[in-house]
Design a protein around this motif. Structure first.
Motif, mmCIF file in Angstrom:
data_model
loop_
_atom_site.group_PDB
_atom_site.id
_atom_site.type_symbol
_atom_site.label_atom_id
_atom_site.label_comp_id
_atom_site.label_asym_id
_atom_site.label_seq_id
_atom_site.Cartn_x
_atom_site.Cartn_y
_atom_site.Cartn_z
ATOM 1 N N MET A 185 0.857 -1.190 0.000
ATOM 2 C CA MET A 185 0.000 0.000 0.000
ATOM 3 C C MET A 185 0.893 1.239 0.000
ATOM 4 O O MET A 185 1.758 1.373 0.843
ATOM 5 C CB MET A 185 -0.869 -0.002 1.259
ATOM 6 C CG MET A 185 -2.126 0.792 1.081
ATOM 7 S SD MET A 185 -3.006 1.014 2.642
ATOM 8 C CE MET A 185 -2.826 -0.591 3.433
ATOM 9 N N TRP B 103 -10.917 -7.536 13.885
ATOM 10 C CA TRP B 103 -10.206 -6.248 13.807
ATOM 11 C C TRP B 103 -11.176 -5.122 13.470
ATOM 12 O O TRP B 103 -11.059 -4.017 13.979
ATOM 13 C CB TRP B 103 -9.108 -6.297 12.746
ATOM 14 C CG TRP B 103 -7.813 -6.846 13.230
ATOM 15 C CD1 TRP B 103 -7.156 -7.915 12.711
ATOM 16 C CD2 TRP B 103 -6.994 -6.362 14.305
ATOM 17 N NE1 TRP B 103 -5.977 -8.132 13.402
ATOM 18 C CE2 TRP B 103 -5.858 -7.193 14.387
ATOM 19 C CE3 TRP B 103 -7.118 -5.303 15.218
ATOM 20 C CZ2 TRP B 103 -4.847 -7.011 15.320
ATOM 21 C CZ3 TRP B 103 -6.118 -5.114 16.150
ATOM 22 C CH2 TRP B 103 -4.993 -5.970 16.201
ATOM 23 N N GLU C 162 -11.795 -1.947 15.850
ATOM 24 C CA GLU C 162 -11.639 -0.536 15.478
ATOM 25 C C GLU C 162 -12.921 0.235 15.743
ATOM 26 O O GLU C 162 -12.872 1.378 16.199
ATOM 27 C CB GLU C 162 -11.262 -0.421 14.001
ATOM 28 C CG GLU C 162 -9.834 -0.820 13.739
ATOM 29 C CD GLU C 162 -9.292 -0.161 12.498
ATOM 30 O OE1 GLU C 162 -9.858 -0.404 11.415
ATOM 31 O OE2 GLU C 162 -8.319 0.608 12.609
ATOM 32 N N GLU D 24 1.063 -6.393 3.762
ATOM 33 C CA GLU D 24 -0.376 -6.220 3.558
ATOM 34 C C GLU D 24 -0.727 -5.916 2.098
ATOM 35 O O GLU D 24 -1.836 -6.184 1.668
ATOM 36 C CB GLU D 24 -0.936 -5.143 4.505
ATOM 37 C CG GLU D 24 -0.525 -3.719 4.218
ATOM 38 C CD GLU D 24 0.690 -3.291 5.033
ATOM 39 O OE1 GLU D 24 1.564 -4.144 5.264
ATOM 40 O OE2 GLU D 24 0.763 -2.112 5.422
ATOM 41 N N PRO E 89 -5.056 -4.084 12.128
ATOM 42 C CA PRO E 89 -6.152 -3.871 11.176
ATOM 43 C C PRO E 89 -5.616 -3.356 9.837
ATOM 44 O O PRO E 89 -4.933 -2.339 9.801
ATOM 45 C CB PRO E 89 -7.034 -2.825 11.863
ATOM 46 C CG PRO E 89 -6.204 -2.224 12.942
ATOM 47 C CD PRO E 89 -5.194 -3.238 13.330
ATOM 48 N N VAL E 90 -5.898 -4.067 8.772
ATOM 49 C CA VAL E 90 -5.424 -3.668 7.442
ATOM 50 C C VAL E 90 -6.505 -2.824 6.789
ATOM 51 O O VAL E 90 -7.627 -3.300 6.580
ATOM 52 C CB VAL E 90 -5.108 -4.897 6.569
ATOM 53 C CG1 VAL E 90 -4.698 -4.455 5.172
ATOM 54 C CG2 VAL E 90 -4.020 -5.727 7.205
ATOM 55 N N HIS E 91 -6.176 -1.598 6.479
ATOM 56 C CA HIS E 91 -7.198 -0.720 5.910
ATOM 57 C C HIS E 91 -7.393 -1.013 4.436
ATOM 58 O O HIS E 91 -6.446 -1.264 3.711
ATOM 59 C CB HIS E 91 -6.833 0.738 6.151
ATOM 60 C CG HIS E 91 -7.018 1.108 7.592
ATOM 61 N ND1 HIS E 91 -6.699 2.332 8.112
ATOM 62 C CD2 HIS E 91 -7.502 0.371 8.627
ATOM 63 C CE1 HIS E 91 -6.980 2.337 9.411
ATOM 64 N NE2 HIS E 91 -7.456 1.155 9.743
ATOM 65 N N LEU F 80 -9.227 -3.591 3.576
ATOM 66 C CA LEU F 80 -9.520 -5.029 3.485
ATOM 67 C C LEU F 80 -11.021 -5.304 3.579
ATOM 68 O O LEU F 80 -11.550 -6.140 2.846
ATOM 69 C CB LEU F 80 -8.766 -5.755 4.602
ATOM 70 C CG LEU F 80 -8.911 -7.273 4.659
ATOM 71 C CD1 LEU F 80 -8.352 -7.908 3.404
ATOM 72 C CD2 LEU F 80 -8.199 -7.835 5.874
ATOM 73 N N ASP F 81 -11.704 -4.585 4.458
ATOM 74 C CA ASP F 81 -13.118 -4.865 4.725
ATOM 75 C C ASP F 81 -13.985 -4.840 3.456
ATOM 76 O O ASP F 81 -14.739 -5.781 3.217
ATOM 77 C CB ASP F 81 -13.693 -3.884 5.760
ATOM 78 C CG ASP F 81 -13.003 -4.016 7.104
ATOM 79 O OD1 ASP F 81 -12.144 -4.911 7.228
ATOM 80 O OD2 ASP F 81 -13.301 -3.231 8.005
#
Lengths: 488, 173
Positions: free
Chosen positions: A1, A215, A219, B16, B41-43, B45-46
């Motif tokens: 990323m 997760w 959050e 990630e 928490p991997v942003h 991903l959701d």
């Protein structure tokens, strides 16, 4: 990323760390046996704590008469210490909740330790009102529960009862917030451990797996808890200030008290966080995670809140004069020039004048300045509470009952003992849990790690250098980008 | 949680970025992902995993409202019905004085209720032990897991090799 990173921000994680490096560095303090320095500190703390326990037992056995409080000065060191400790307990939630809402990434380096400090400080604070009750075994009477006395309920209109609710809620919510943040980090320790250690941390980590859905909920929960804790942290010291502001004592019944107390609380809390973190980062070798940049950010908060406190002091003086109310005027005259003048000048010097050095970047980024200032501020904020409480009470409406008060060894011993409690708990915390939030630091690595910021910074410096050169030579500056565009 | 009686095949990724592109290619190949695990928490991903936004804040609101009502109605009942006392000449039902405690209990109920709900719906709690696929997931590895009932082993393996997984393993949970 490829996260967007500003070339001007300094890295929050130094030393080009990988995810694994972060794990190893931050778990180390829980895996290695403590060194001599830790044991020395721990033994001293526990002895101080035991002395405090002795003084508390002495007080309970003989009654609070041993404090030399009198009819005029009914609140002395005890309530001063209570307000002081509860104020210190405000930094943790400010860092973890308010800075989370403001998306301040630097909070990840210090939030864990600051929250722990908050919890321990609130525990120390809670002791004082309970001991001050005298008959400690009746402390349960402050809770509204159906009882055989009527049921006779506590007075819900009293700020002292509001305190009970505010402080117990604050302690509970802080513990929940702190522990929810700790669970994934306990899982990290668990997965590296074997034997009994693994079983202990399996229990502590609540069966955390790191699943994506968990997760996501984690959050969401953190965000809502932060949203709840933000007004909560403001309410707690507001309510503590109501203990004074709703009374009819000149110098106490002022409407400025809630914001003034909250600013003072954040001010002293940050000072205590700095005192602790400067030592902790050195002893546990965390300089790459708690950088000079972190310290500078906290010093900026100190400067702002210290200045707010200064403005509040001056506003109080102005309003006392402007009100034309002679009792109020006398209360402030007495604070500054009465028998306790030394505490007023100590307060003014430590809280208002000395933090102004933080206007200079050099001082904000200096460890020694920061350390001395953090101690100064804690002394100053203690004086502030002493000025408000004891000085004001010493000269009341009736000159025939004017009095002076000096604490006895018992009262001093209880105060010193709370330091023993505070440091014993903090030292144990550094051995059981990671002092820096592992998962949260990993989550900002790509946007605040030194190796990810460096190319941007280098590029920025080169462009700025070229620009300066062009300007110096009187030429028009053309960026690569412009040249590229013209070429097309 | 006890045994789920599932055969899981999983692959670990080092970054990630690799994880996110692997999840996207699994979506593209219509492979049913059992779960994804990560150390933080991997942003981003959701949405690609198709996870809906958590509704835990709605639960928080309900708990909070319950706290508001408990405090306010409780104090009202106590001071107007059960044992009315006049304090300082104020009315029995002195609403402004009830506000601080009402606020505190709202926060307390919401925070405690939400946290307890969080652990219950996650199947977590003191002493809970959920299957851990690999020890490095809580350290620096990012994991995609398939249930061998919905994705056969061969295609899972070739998927992991294609997307750059650094370790491929099986586990019965």
């Amino acid at each position: 990323m490829s996260a967007t990173v500003s070339p001007l921000r300094e890295p929050l994680i130094d030393g080009d760390k990988s995810y694994h490096d972060i794990t190893v560095d931050l778990v180390r303090s829980t895996e290695e046996s403590p060194g001599k320095l830790w044991w020395a500190c721990f033994l001293i703390s526990i002895h101080v704590l035991l002395f405090g326990v002795f003084c508390i037992l002495w007080t309970i056995w003989h009654g609070i008469g041993v404090w030399d409080l009198n009819r005029t000065i009914g609140w002395g060191w005890d309530i001063t210490n209570f307000v002081w400790w509860i104020g210190i307990g405000h930094a943790g939630t400010l860092i973890s909740a308010i800075l989370l809402l403001f998306r301040q990434k630097w909070r990840t380096g210090v939030n864990r330790a600051a929250e722990a400090m908050t919890i321990f400080a609130v525990m120390c604070a809670g002791l004082f009102p309970v001991i001050h009750m005298g008959r400690v075994w009746l402390a349960i009477f402050i809770f509204p529960y159906p009882n055989t006395r009527g049921s006779l309920w506590p007075n819900f209109n009293s700020p002292l009862l509001w305190d009970v609710f505010a402080i117990s809620t604050y302690l509970t919510v802080s513990v929940l917030f702190w522990y929810t943040g700790l669970v994934p980090d306990f899982a990290t320790i668990r997965d590296r451990a074997t034997g009994l250690r693994k079983r202990v941390y399996s229990f502590l980590s609540f069966g955390w797996t790191g699943s994506a859905k968990h997760w996501q909920r984690w959050e969401a929960l953190s965000l809502v808890l932060a949203g709840l804790a933000t007004p909560l942290v403001l309410s707690v010291h507001t309510i503590v200030s109501f203990d004074f502001a709703t009374s009819v004592i000149p110098g106490w019944h002022t409407t400025i008290f809630p914001p003034y107390f909250v600013a003072g609380a954040v001010f002293s809390g940050f000072a205590m966080v700095l005192t602790l973190m400067l030592i902790t980062r050195k002893v546990l070798n965390l300089q790459e995670y708690i950088t000079i940049g972190h310290i500078e950010s906290m010093n900026k908060v100190i400067l702002v809140t210290g200045t707010i406190v200064g403005v509040a002091y001056l506003t109080e003086l102005f309003i006392a004069w402007y009100s034309g109310y002679i009792y109020e005027q006398f209360a402030f005259f007495n604070r500054a020039l009465g028998p306790y003048y030394w505490s007023y000048f100590g307060m003014m010097f430590c809280n208002v004048l000395s933090p102004q050095v933080f206007w200079f970047e050099k001082c904000r980024r200096s460890l020694w300045w920061t350390f001395f200032m953090s101690i100064f501020i804690n002394i100053g904020m203690w004086f502030e509470r002493f000025v408000i409480i004891a000085t004001t009470l010493a000269r009341d409406y009736l000159p025939s009952s004017w009095s002076y008060y000096v604490p006895t060894w018992v009262e001093i011993g209880i105060y010193v003992g709370t330091f023993g409690l505070f440091f014993t708990l903090f030292l144990l915390f550094t051995r059981v849990a990671p002092v820096v939030a592992i998962a949260e630091v990993k989550s900002i690595l790509k946007s605040a790690g030194s190796q990810f910021l460096r190319p941007n910074t280098e590029h920025h410096e080169q462009v700025m250098g070229d620009y300066k050169k062009a300007v110096d030579q009187g030429k028009e500056y053309v960026t690569d980008h412009h040249a590229h565009a013209e070429h097309h | 949680m006890g045994k789920l009686n599932k055969d899981i095949i999983f692959g670990l990724y080092d970054d990630e970025t690799d994880l996110l592109s692997a999840v996207e290619s699994a979506n593209h190949d219509h492979m049913d992902i059992y779960d994804v695990y990560s150390p933080f928490p991997v942003h981003g991903l959701d949405p690609i995993l198709g996870l809906e936004e958590s509704r835990i804040h709605i639960a928080g609101f309900i708990y909070g409202a319950l706290g508001t009502l408990t405090a306010f109605l409780g104090m009202t009942w106590i001071f107007t019905k059960d044992w009315p006392i006049i304090f300082g000449g104020k009315p029995y039902w002195s609403v402004p004085a009830f506000i601080p405690i009402t606020f505190e209990l709202t926060v307390l109920f919401a925070a405690v209720g939400m946290t307890v709900t969080f652990y219950i719906i996650n199947g977590q709690g003191p002493g809970a032990s959920n299957p851990i696929l690999h020890d490095r997931i809580s350290d620096d590895k990012f994991c995609i897991a398939f249930d061998t009932h919905s994705v056969d082993e061969g295609s899972a393996k070739s998927f992991f090799e294609k997307t750059g997984a650094t370790l491929i393993d099986k586990k019965h949970i």
